[in-house]
Design a protein around this motif. Structure first.
Motif, PDB file in Angstrom:
ATOM      1  N   TYR A  86      42.679  41.808  27.440  1.00 10.30           N
ATOM      2  CA  TYR A  86      42.993  40.392  27.694  1.00 10.30           C
ATOM      3  C   TYR A  86      44.260  40.261  28.551  1.00 10.30           C
ATOM      4  O   TYR A  86      44.328  39.415  29.436  1.00 10.30           O
ATOM      5  CB  TYR A  86      43.228  39.644  26.374  1.00 10.30           C
ATOM      6  CG  TYR A  86      41.976  39.291  25.608  1.00 10.30           C
ATOM      7  CD1 TYR A  86      40.715  39.292  26.209  1.00 10.30           C
ATOM      8  CD2 TYR A  86      42.050  38.914  24.267  1.00 10.30           C
ATOM      9  CE1 TYR A  86      39.582  38.945  25.490  1.00 10.30           C
ATOM     10  CE2 TYR A  86      40.917  38.563  23.544  1.00 10.30           C
ATOM     11  CZ  TYR A  86      39.690  38.589  24.158  1.00 10.30           C
ATOM     12  OH  TYR A  86      38.575  38.244  23.449  1.00 10.30           O
ATOM     13  N   LYS A  87      45.250  41.110  28.263  1.00 10.96           N
ATOM     14  CA  LYS A  87      46.505  41.007  29.023  1.00 10.96           C
ATOM     15  C   LYS A  87      46.279  41.309  30.508  1.00 10.96           C
ATOM     16  O   LYS A  87      46.815  40.622  31.375  1.00 10.96           O
ATOM     17  CB  LYS A  87      47.574  41.952  28.444  1.00 10.96           C
ATOM     18  CG  LYS A  87      48.227  41.386  27.184  1.00 10.96           C
ATOM     19  CD  LYS A  87      49.202  42.349  26.549  1.00 10.96           C
ATOM     20  CE  LYS A  87      50.532  42.395  27.248  1.00 10.96           C
ATOM     21  NZ  LYS A  87      51.516  43.199  26.469  1.00 10.96           N
ATOM     22  N   ARG A  88      45.459  42.315  30.770  1.00 13.25           N
ATOM     23  CA  ARG A  88      45.153  42.636  32.178  1.00 13.25           C
ATOM     24  C   ARG A  88      44.446  41.454  32.848  1.00 13.25           C
ATOM     25  O   ARG A  88      44.725  41.098  33.987  1.00 13.25           O
ATOM     26  CB  ARG A  88      44.288  43.896  32.263  1.00 13.25           C
ATOM     27  CG  ARG A  88      45.093  45.186  32.193  1.00 13.25           C
ATOM     28  CD  ARG A  88      44.274  46.377  32.688  1.00 13.25           C
ATOM     29  NE  ARG A  88      43.107  46.612  31.851  1.00 13.25           N
ATOM     30  CZ  ARG A  88      43.127  47.319  30.723  1.00 13.25           C
ATOM     31  NH1 ARG A  88      44.251  47.867  30.308  1.00 13.25           N
ATOM     32  NH2 ARG A  88      42.024  47.476  30.000  1.00 13.25           N
ATOM     33  N   ALA A  89      43.528  40.826  32.086  1.00 15.90           N
ATOM     34  CA  ALA A  89      42.793  39.683  32.641  1.00 15.90           C
ATOM     35  C   ALA A  89      43.741  38.515  32.907  1.00 15.90           C
ATOM     36  O   ALA A  89      43.718  37.917  33.997  1.00 15.90           O
ATOM     37  CB  ALA A  89      41.686  39.269  31.678  1.00 15.90           C
ATOM     38  N   ILE A  90      44.595  38.210  31.940  1.00 13.15           N
ATOM     39  CA  ILE A  90      45.509  37.064  32.094  1.00 13.15           C
ATOM     40  C   ILE A  90      46.407  37.254  33.326  1.00 13.15           C
ATOM     41  O   ILE A  90      46.634  36.318  34.089  1.00 13.15           O
ATOM     42  CB  ILE A  90      46.382  36.870  30.817  1.00 13.15           C
ATOM     43  CG1 ILE A  90      45.504  36.414  29.644  1.00 13.15           C
ATOM     44  CG2 ILE A  90      47.494  35.848  31.064  1.00 13.15           C
ATOM     45  CD1 ILE A  90      46.227  36.404  28.292  1.00 13.15           C
ATOM     46  N   CYS A  91      46.898  38.489  33.513  1.00 13.34           N
ATOM     47  CA  CYS A  91      47.775  38.758  34.672  1.00 13.34           C
ATOM     48  C   CYS A  91      47.064  38.426  35.979  1.00 13.34           C
ATOM     49  O   CYS A  91      47.691  37.891  36.904  1.00 13.34           O
ATOM     50  CB  CYS A  91      48.211  40.221  34.682  1.00 13.34           C
ATOM     51  SG  CYS A  91      49.457  40.558  33.426  1.00 13.34           S
ATOM     52  N   VAL A  92      45.784  38.729  36.066  1.00 15.10           N
ATOM     53  CA  VAL A  92      45.021  38.401  37.292  1.00 15.10           C
ATOM     54  C   VAL A  92      44.813  36.888  37.380  1.00 15.10           C
ATOM     55  O   VAL A  92      45.023  36.271  38.438  1.00 15.10           O
ATOM     56  CB  VAL A  92      43.657  39.135  37.303  1.00 15.10           C
ATOM     57  CG1 VAL A  92      42.853  38.740  38.531  1.00 15.10           C
ATOM     58  CG2 VAL A  92      43.860  40.645  37.239  1.00 15.10           C
ATOM     59  N   PHE A  93      44.428  36.264  36.255  1.00 14.78           N
ATOM     60  CA  PHE A  93      44.101  34.833  36.250  1.00 14.78           C
ATOM     61  C   PHE A  93      45.304  33.964  36.638  1.00 14.78           C
ATOM     62  O   PHE A  93      45.140  32.869  37.145  1.00 14.78           O
ATOM     63  CB  PHE A  93      43.601  34.373  34.875  1.00 14.78           C
ATOM     64  CG  PHE A  93      42.345  35.060  34.405  1.00 14.78           C
ATOM     65  CD1 PHE A  93      41.580  35.843  35.264  1.00 14.78           C
ATOM     66  CD2 PHE A  93      41.896  34.902  33.087  1.00 14.78           C
ATOM     67  CE1 PHE A  93      40.418  36.477  34.827  1.00 14.78           C
ATOM     68  CE2 PHE A  93      40.736  35.522  32.651  1.00 14.78           C
ATOM     69  CZ  PHE A  93      40.002  36.315  33.513  1.00 14.78           C
ATOM     70  N   LEU A  94      46.523  34.452  36.362  1.00  6.57           N
ATOM     71  CA  LEU A  94      47.719  33.648  36.675  1.00  6.57           C
ATOM     72  C   LEU A  94      47.921  33.513  38.189  1.00  6.57           C
ATOM     73  O   LEU A  94      48.678  32.655  38.639  1.00  6.57           O
ATOM     74  CB  LEU A  94      48.964  34.250  36.024  1.00  6.57           C
ATOM     75  CG  LEU A  94      49.035  34.071  34.494  1.00  6.57           C
ATOM     76  CD1 LEU A  94      50.218  34.837  33.915  1.00  6.57           C
ATOM     77  CD2 LEU A  94      49.129  32.588  34.103  1.00  6.57           C
ATOM     78  N   ASN A  95      47.237  34.377  38.962  1.00  8.94           N
ATOM     79  CA  ASN A  95      47.199  34.236  40.427  1.00  8.94           C
ATOM     80  C   ASN A  95      48.612  34.130  41.033  1.00  8.94           C
ATOM     81  O   ASN A  95      48.891  33.262  41.856  1.00  8.94           O
ATOM     82  CB  ASN A  95      46.360  32.983  40.795  1.00  8.94           C
ATOM     83  CG  ASN A  95      45.908  32.986  42.243  1.00  8.94           C
ATOM     84  OD1 ASN A  95      45.975  33.991  42.934  1.00  8.94           O
ATOM     85  ND2 ASN A  95      45.436  31.829  42.706  1.00  8.94           N
TER      86      ASN A  95
END
Ligand SMILES: [Zn+2]
Length: 287
Positions: free
Chosen positions: A275-284
């Motif tokens: 999830y942390k890896r995903a959130i880092c990408v989603f924050l753009n």
């Protein structure tokens, strides 16, 4: 803190980023989502998918999700994913959910609108946000069974029409639209081929946040392109759940004796890292 989907997505729209929606069919997945968001100081959406009722009913996990959201140091929306009936919507709102999705996308267009209007009236009177779906998102058949439309590859016949989307949002006043443009639920059997032009046209036409279902398993480049084209909520779960299971498998292989509670910790940590890896990408952040 507990916030509505609308409040969360207004900020995402302003900042041109997306917020991850993570399912909570187990306590570990719920804790992983909240901890990942808190560690990155990012907003998050915690979801109960109606199809997970057999794993854990909303009466049991729902109050836990709401309590966790209220206690969190970051904005958390507690959301019902793919609600199929008005009764289920009412139940989620009674428990304290701040957002609901009504999935009437399998109905005729006018019936879909009528159902969504009824849900919007009920939910908005109670300060609860509504997501609805137009077009159809299918499932790969490898997990991601939260769709009622069966298992098949994405098909352009089922994609959301940007012109119809404008009418749909105008007549229903929903807070976010789940649009179909090439993603499928579950683990991808082949590389997804996303229709970015369609996505951009939908976002421009509806002037509301777009939701991407089947959002785990894409390349980082595809995430950034979808966000820049108007996706503000990414439903992300299958690949994180798979990461949790693989960590448990590895732990079982390497330890003896083993205890069940230790498996839950392994699962939680692996899901959280995913999830942390995903959130880092989603924050753009590199926009
Ligand atoms: Zn979905």
């Amino acid at each position: 803190m507990l916030v509505t989907l609308k409040e969360n997505l207004i900020n995402a729209e302003k900042g041109n980023f997306a917020i991850g929606q993570f399912n909570a069919p187990t306590l570990e997945s719920a804790r992983a989502a909240i901890e990942a968001a808190e560690e990155l100081n990012a907003p998050v959406i915690l979801a109960h998918a109606e199809v997970h009722e057999e794993i854990v009913p909303i009466d049991i996990i729902g109050p836990v999700m709401v309590a966790m959201a209220k206690k969190a140091s970051v904005p958390v929306t507690v959301h019902l994913d793919h609600g199929t009936s008005f009764e289920m919507i009412q139940k989620a709102i009674d428990i304290g959910f701040s957002s609901v999705m009504i999935d009437a996308s399998h109905m005729d267009y006018e019936e879909n609108i009528e159902m969504v209007q009824k849900v919007v009236k009920y939910a908005h009177e109670r300060n609860v946000s509504v997501e609805a779906e137009l077009g159809m998102m299918t499932s790969s058949g490898l997990g991601g069974e939260e769709t009622i439309t069966g298992n098949q590859e994405a098909s352009e016949d089922l994609y959301t029409d940007p012109i119809i989307a404008k009418d749909f949002v105008k007549r229903t006043d929903i807070d976010a639209l789940a649009a179909s443009f090439g993603t499928v639920h579950g683990i991808y059997r082949s590389e997804p081929n996303l229709d970015f032009d369609r996505l951009e046209a939908i976002h421009e036409n509806i002037e509301r946040p777009v939701v991407m279902h089947g959002g785990s398993g894409l390349s980082n480049d595809d995430y950034i392109r979808t966000i820049n084209a108007g996706v503000r909520k990414i439903n992300y779960y299958s690949y994180a759940a798979q990461a949790g299971a693989l960590a448990v498998k590895e732990y079982i292989k390497n330890n003896d004796p083993i205890f069940y509670h230790d498996l839950t910790v392994e699962a939680k940590n692996a899901i959280k890292e995913n999830y942390k890896r995903a959130i880092c990408v989603f924050l753009n952040k590199n926009k």
